[in-house]
Design an enzyme around this catalytic site. Structure first.
Site: not given
Lengths: 277, 277
Positions: B127, B103-104, B171-172, B13, B166, B162, B10
């Site tokens: 996630p 982790g993506t 997602g959480t 990034g 983003k 965030h 990644g």
């Protein structure tokens, strides 16, 4: 549904009064016009709304209960008396085969269980009748059991505010500290910050003025030592309505358990009441 | 302990850079100087500190991996690439027998599991790598499962902040809304309040300026409709250090699982990693 006869013990105390006032207008219950009270209460009677209650003191209750049981052969006792009365009241209920919901905190809790073991009646015993708090505590207990040390490296702050008349530290906060300890956080019950001053409660905490005389606000703050994260859990209860609702659920749960003769367990907690719901 | 060789995919990034920088100074790991990258990345190399990484693009990776595997016969891949790469990367790892920590987020998660089922390698897929958040989610899931409807009669507010970059809802927060729904609260994912404006984050939320470009703050507030009680849960993460620590724990967990040949399970979550700890 058939109405459940209940005897609300602890009149003329505040919590028992709240329970009685709510039970009187609740169609699920019939209220027995007697209430166990303390030796130091100067009155023989008290009234709530249109209802008069005969206050029964410790020295006459063994005699008086015969009369009550002849009038009301079955009822469930709701106990909101005094920590000093917890054990003798439990013995009284067991002796007279009266199922009970014990909302009074304190006393010798180990002896309380032993008393039940010696009898044949059922009881719900819970230091906190607020279902959502009990559920949240169960979630914390699950976390502590399943992920010990999860919050290692975090610092904890605990702040609780209650009415000025509450002298001791919040029992809920104490229990929560135990879970946080299991989760890896070094913290002592003595480090809980207790707020009892009404002016701070109103100005800094924004607790509604009408609830200064009866509330339980709790905040637990976990901070990672490297400043990278913060977790905070708050439960703020105003007044006593939430305890009324939980107590009545416990009464109904107990009534149902009494109908199921096969159940061997005799002492239940609010977790049992929640699981049933 | 023997050092674990890891390949951090990644780069260049942000999250992969953070992981690489931390892994380079972590004595538990040896870093492989290659990283899978996207087709649109203009560079062939990137460096982190004193270390140079060869960036491997999709069109050449099947060839390049032979060279890498001849130099490093065993390593664990850490994947912080892009949602669009999740499934093809997983197929690449399975094809080449490379155990991985994914982790993506995003991609087709169902297909991701199917890919693992078709191979013989192990993976941790999560996630969210922040252990304390994962643990808290597990506590909420337990509550939702054990006490459905506990918060019936409560209203929910969910606010999350965030970094401006983003685009999608947290997602959480989405997952948490599911638990609250099971707990009896009527709430839609669309009603989550998303804060993305840096000036509001700094002035109203007091998020430290240095973390405006990388943070995840969440607050869930339950209010009883009669005003008698409020429950509030907050988890605020600054920066990405918490994800680094969880990711590395997942790598170590995976290494241990690889040594235990008898384990039949192939896909693990952070809950498995927590339970092991």
């Amino acid at each position: 549904m058939e109405k459940i006869p209940v005897m609300i013990n602890g009149l003329p105390g505040n919590v028992a009064r709240t329970m009685a006032a709510a039970a009187i207008v609740d169609k699920r219950f019939t209220i027995i016009p007697y209430s166990l009270t303390g030796a130091d209460i100067p009155h023989d009677m008290t009234n709530i709304g249109s209802m008069d209650f005969t206050l029964v003191k410790p020295d006459t209750r063994d005699e008086k209960i015969k009369e009550i049981l002849s009038l009301y052969p079955f009822f469930i006792a709701i106990d909101y008396t005094h920590p000093t009365a917890v054990n003798s009241n439990a013995r009284f209920y067991v002796r007279n085969n009266i199922p009970f919901v014990m909302g009074t905190t304190g006393g010798d809790r180990e002896k309380l269980k032993q008393t039940l073991d010696q009898g044949s009646i059922l009881a719900v015993i819970a230091p906190n009748m607020a279902k959502q708090i009990v559920g949240f505590q169960a979630m914390m207990a699950y976390g502590a059991r399943t992920f010990p040390g999860l919050f290692k490296g975090f610092s904890l702050k605990v702040k609780e505010s209650h009415q000025q008349s509450k002298a001791d530290t919040s029992g809920t906060a104490r229990a929560m500290v135990g879970y946080f300890n299991d989760l890896g956080v070094d913290f002592k019950v003595d480090d809980i910050q207790q707020i009892r001053a009404p002016e701070i409660q109103e100005k800094e905490w924004n607790i509604p003025r009408e609830h200064l005389s009866g509330h339980g606000w709790h905040t637990y703050t976990l901070t990672a030592d490297d400043g990278s994260s913060l977790f905070e859990f708050t439960h703020n209860i105003n007044g006593r309505d939430i305890y009324v609702s939980g107590t009545f659920d416990a009464v109904i749960f107990l009534k149902e358990k009494l109908l199921l003769k096969e159940d061997r367990k005799r002492v239940f907690t609010m977790i049992d009441v929640l699981n049933q719901a």
